[in-house]
Scaffold this motif. Structure first.
Motif, PDB file in Angstrom:
ATOM      1  N   LEU A  27       0.829  -1.216   0.000  1.00  0.00           N
ATOM      2  CA  LEU A  27       0.000   0.000   0.000  1.00  0.00           C
ATOM      3  C   LEU A  27       0.858   1.259   0.000  1.00  0.00           C
ATOM      4  O   LEU A  27       0.518   2.250  -0.648  1.00  0.00           O
ATOM      5  CB  LEU A  27      -0.948  -0.013   1.203  1.00  0.00           C
ATOM      6  CG  LEU A  27      -2.074  -1.047   1.118  1.00  0.00           C
ATOM      7  CD1 LEU A  27      -2.866  -1.076   2.418  1.00  0.00           C
ATOM      8  CD2 LEU A  27      -2.983  -0.753  -0.056  1.00  0.00           C
ATOM      9  N   VAL A  28       1.979   1.230   0.701  1.00  0.00           N
ATOM     10  CA  VAL A  28       2.901   2.372   0.669  1.00  0.00           C
ATOM     11  C   VAL A  28       3.482   2.524  -0.738  1.00  0.00           C
ATOM     12  O   VAL A  28       3.615   3.644  -1.254  1.00  0.00           O
ATOM     13  CB  VAL A  28       4.013   2.217   1.728  1.00  0.00           C
ATOM     14  CG1 VAL A  28       5.101   3.249   1.541  1.00  0.00           C
ATOM     15  CG2 VAL A  28       3.420   2.328   3.132  1.00  0.00           C
ATOM     16  N   ALA A  29       3.804   1.410  -1.388  1.00  0.00           N
ATOM     17  CA  ALA A  29       4.289   1.461  -2.774  1.00  0.00           C
ATOM     18  C   ALA A  29       3.219   2.045  -3.691  1.00  0.00           C
ATOM     19  O   ALA A  29       3.541   2.773  -4.634  1.00  0.00           O
ATOM     20  CB  ALA A  29       4.692   0.069  -3.237  1.00  0.00           C
ATOM     21  N   LEU A  30       1.960   1.749  -3.421  1.00  0.00           N
ATOM     22  CA  LEU A  30       0.863   2.322  -4.206  1.00  0.00           C
ATOM     23  C   LEU A  30       0.796   3.831  -4.009  1.00  0.00           C
ATOM     24  O   LEU A  30       0.549   4.579  -4.956  1.00  0.00           O
ATOM     25  CB  LEU A  30      -0.458   1.664  -3.812  1.00  0.00           C
ATOM     26  CG  LEU A  30      -1.707   2.144  -4.518  1.00  0.00           C
ATOM     27  CD1 LEU A  30      -1.622   1.824  -6.011  1.00  0.00           C
ATOM     28  CD2 LEU A  30      -2.938   1.499  -3.924  1.00  0.00           C
ATOM     29  N   LEU A  31       1.026   4.295  -2.789  1.00  0.00           N
ATOM     30  CA  LEU A  31       1.027   5.737  -2.539  1.00  0.00           C
ATOM     31  C   LEU A  31       2.140   6.447  -3.316  1.00  0.00           C
ATOM     32  O   LEU A  31       1.977   7.577  -3.751  1.00  0.00           O
ATOM     33  CB  LEU A  31       1.176   6.024  -1.039  1.00  0.00           C
ATOM     34  CG  LEU A  31      -0.020   5.673  -0.173  1.00  0.00           C
ATOM     35  CD1 LEU A  31       0.300   5.895   1.292  1.00  0.00           C
ATOM     36  CD2 LEU A  31      -1.229   6.489  -0.570  1.00  0.00           C
ATOM     37  N   PHE A  32       3.277   5.766  -3.490  1.00  0.00           N
ATOM     38  CA  PHE A  32       4.375   6.326  -4.274  1.00  0.00           C
ATOM     39  C   PHE A  32       4.227   6.009  -5.753  1.00  0.00           C
ATOM     40  O   PHE A  32       5.140   6.242  -6.533  1.00  0.00           O
ATOM     41  CB  PHE A  32       5.724   5.801  -3.766  1.00  0.00           C
ATOM     42  CG  PHE A  32       6.169   6.443  -2.494  1.00  0.00           C
ATOM     43  CD1 PHE A  32       6.579   7.761  -2.472  1.00  0.00           C
ATOM     44  CD2 PHE A  32       6.179   5.726  -1.315  1.00  0.00           C
ATOM     45  CE1 PHE A  32       6.992   8.349  -1.302  1.00  0.00           C
ATOM     46  CE2 PHE A  32       6.583   6.304  -0.136  1.00  0.00           C
ATOM     47  CZ  PHE A  32       7.002   7.628  -0.122  1.00  0.00           C
ATOM     48  N   GLY A  34       4.333   3.317  -7.418  1.00  0.00           N
ATOM     49  CA  GLY A  34       5.239   2.323  -7.964  1.00  0.00           C
ATOM     50  C   GLY A  34       6.562   2.859  -8.442  1.00  0.00           C
ATOM     51  O   GLY A  34       7.286   2.190  -9.155  1.00  0.00           O
ATOM     52  N   SER A  35       6.894   4.093  -8.058  1.00  0.00           N
ATOM     53  CA  SER A  35       8.117   4.713  -8.560  1.00  0.00           C
ATOM     54  C   SER A  35       9.366   4.293  -7.788  1.00  0.00           C
ATOM     55  O   SER A  35      10.466   4.688  -8.161  1.00  0.00           O
ATOM     56  CB  SER A  35       7.980   6.235  -8.532  1.00  0.00           C
ATOM     57  OG  SER A  35       7.800   6.681  -7.201  1.00  0.00           O
ATOM     58  N   LEU A  36       9.209   3.520  -6.735  1.00  0.00           N
ATOM     59  CA  LEU A  36      10.350   3.048  -5.959  1.00  0.00           C
ATOM     60  C   LEU A  36      10.462   1.530  -6.104  1.00  0.00           C
ATOM     61  O   LEU A  36       9.851   0.772  -5.347  1.00  0.00           O
ATOM     62  CB  LEU A  36      10.191   3.421  -4.480  1.00  0.00           C
ATOM     63  CG  LEU A  36      10.132   4.912  -4.165  1.00  0.00           C
ATOM     64  CD1 LEU A  36       9.821   5.130  -2.702  1.00  0.00           C
ATOM     65  CD2 LEU A  36      11.431   5.575  -4.536  1.00  0.00           C
ATOM     66  N   PRO A  37      11.232   1.058  -7.075  1.00  0.00           N
ATOM     67  CA  PRO A  37      11.337  -0.395  -7.283  1.00  0.00           C
ATOM     68  C   PRO A  37      11.795  -1.178  -6.051  1.00  0.00           C
ATOM     69  O   PRO A  37      11.290  -2.280  -5.824  1.00  0.00           O
ATOM     70  CB  PRO A  37      12.342  -0.514  -8.425  1.00  0.00           C
ATOM     71  CG  PRO A  37      12.238   0.773  -9.155  1.00  0.00           C
ATOM     72  CD  PRO A  37      11.938   1.799  -8.113  1.00  0.00           C
ATOM     73  N   PRO A  38      12.734  -0.662  -5.220  1.00  0.00           N
ATOM     74  CA  PRO A  38      13.100  -1.448  -4.030  1.00  0.00           C
ATOM     75  C   PRO A  38      11.922  -1.690  -3.078  1.00  0.00           C
ATOM     76  O   PRO A  38      11.839  -2.741  -2.445  1.00  0.00           O
ATOM     77  CB  PRO A  38      14.184  -0.611  -3.353  1.00  0.00           C
ATOM     78  CG  PRO A  38      14.756   0.216  -4.438  1.00  0.00           C
ATOM     79  CD  PRO A  38      13.606   0.498  -5.374  1.00  0.00           C
ATOM     80  N   LEU A  39      11.011  -0.735  -3.015  1.00  0.00           N
ATOM     81  CA  LEU A  39       9.830  -0.896  -2.163  1.00  0.00           C
ATOM     82  C   LEU A  39       8.908  -1.976  -2.724  1.00  0.00           C
ATOM     83  O   LEU A  39       8.355  -2.789  -1.975  1.00  0.00           O
ATOM     84  CB  LEU A  39       9.097   0.442  -2.041  1.00  0.00           C
ATOM     85  CG  LEU A  39       8.067   0.575  -0.940  1.00  0.00           C
ATOM     86  CD1 LEU A  39       8.715   0.383   0.420  1.00  0.00           C
ATOM     87  CD2 LEU A  39       7.401   1.927  -1.011  1.00  0.00           C
ATOM     88  N   ASN A  40       8.766  -2.013  -4.045  1.00  0.00           N
ATOM     89  CA  ASN A  40       7.954  -3.062  -4.683  1.00  0.00           C
ATOM     90  C   ASN A  40       8.567  -4.439  -4.439  1.00  0.00           C
ATOM     91  O   ASN A  40       7.863  -5.397  -4.129  1.00  0.00           O
ATOM     92  CB  ASN A  40       7.848  -2.809  -6.184  1.00  0.00           C
ATOM     93  CG  ASN A  40       7.091  -1.543  -6.499  1.00  0.00           C
ATOM     94  OD1 ASN A  40       6.431  -0.969  -5.644  1.00  0.00           O
ATOM     95  ND2 ASN A  40       7.190  -1.098  -7.726  1.00  0.00           N
ATOM     96  N   ALA A  72      -0.053  -9.357  -6.069  1.00  0.00           N
ATOM     97  CA  ALA A  72      -0.802  -8.871  -7.237  1.00  0.00           C
ATOM     98  C   ALA A  72      -0.679  -7.355  -7.373  1.00  0.00           C
ATOM     99  O   ALA A  72      -0.491  -6.839  -8.483  1.00  0.00           O
ATOM    100  CB  ALA A  72      -2.266  -9.281  -7.117  1.00  0.00           C
ATOM    101  N   LEU A  73      -0.781  -6.646  -6.264  1.00  0.00           N
ATOM    102  CA  LEU A  73      -0.682  -5.187  -6.302  1.00  0.00           C
ATOM    103  C   LEU A  73       0.687  -4.735  -6.789  1.00  0.00           C
ATOM    104  O   LEU A  73       0.802  -3.824  -7.612  1.00  0.00           O
ATOM    105  CB  LEU A  73      -0.975  -4.619  -4.913  1.00  0.00           C
ATOM    106  CG  LEU A  73      -1.042  -3.103  -4.780  1.00  0.00           C
ATOM    107  CD1 LEU A  73      -2.140  -2.547  -5.662  1.00  0.00           C
ATOM    108  CD2 LEU A  73      -1.285  -2.721  -3.340  1.00  0.00           C
ATOM    109  N   VAL A  74       1.727  -5.393  -6.321  1.00  0.00           N
ATOM    110  CA  VAL A  74       3.086  -5.037  -6.732  1.00  0.00           C
ATOM    111  C   VAL A  74       3.292  -5.334  -8.217  1.00  0.00           C
ATOM    112  O   VAL A  74       3.910  -4.548  -8.936  1.00  0.00           O
ATOM    113  CB  VAL A  74       4.118  -5.771  -5.854  1.00  0.00           C
ATOM    114  CG1 VAL A  74       5.502  -5.698  -6.431  1.00  0.00           C
ATOM    115  CG2 VAL A  74       4.112  -5.179  -4.451  1.00  0.00           C
ATOM    116  N   LEU A  75       2.777  -6.462  -8.691  1.00  0.00           N
ATOM    117  CA  LEU A  75       2.907  -6.791 -10.114  1.00  0.00           C
ATOM    118  C   LEU A  75       2.162  -5.788 -10.992  1.00  0.00           C
ATOM    119  O   LEU A  75       2.672  -5.350 -12.027  1.00  0.00           O
ATOM    120  CB  LEU A  75       2.400  -8.202 -10.384  1.00  0.00           C
ATOM    121  CG  LEU A  75       3.316  -9.332  -9.938  1.00  0.00           C
ATOM    122  CD1 LEU A  75       2.642 -10.681 -10.156  1.00  0.00           C
ATOM    123  CD2 LEU A  75       4.632  -9.272 -10.690  1.00  0.00           C
TER     124      LEU A  75
END
Length: 105
Positions: A27-32, A34-40, A72-75
């Motif tokens: 969810l934090v990656a969604l807030l960003f 998806g611009s931070l690949p290490p977080l994904n 699924a969200l990360v993909l």
């Protein structure tokens, strides 16, 4: 009114800590956006660790749906980021070239 000591109570099942960490990180990656690949990548790894934790102790942990939802969200974020990111141009001229004139005699 004595309790039967021979039948141990099973502990209450709770959400696996790695599953909760995975969904929160996704969810934090969604807030960003998806611009931070290490977080994904971290969210996907946490989800896999959560699935492993649940598989090892199914009598104690739940949260398999959170793990799969995080994956699924990360993909989806990775695919959308790759599709919407503008291409990088190598040494492209900043302006359009001058039109050539052809002289006819």
């Amino acid at each position: 009114m004595e309790r039967d000591i021979s039948a141990p109570e099973s502990p209450r099942r709770r959400y696996a800590p790695w599953a909760m960490t995975a969904i929160v990180t996704a969810l934090v990656a969604l807030l960003f956006q998806g611009s931070l690949p290490p977080l994904n990548i971290a969210a996907a790894i946490f989800a896999l660790m959560g699935l492993r934790q649940i598989r090892r102790r199914p009598d104690r942990y739940i949260g398999r749906a959170f793990c799969w939802l995080a994956i699924a969200l990360v993909l989806i974020l990775a695919i959308l980021t790759a599709m919407l990111q503008p291409p990088v141009l190598d040494d492209a001229p900043a302006t359009a070239p001058e039109p050539r004139t052809i002289e006819v005699e």
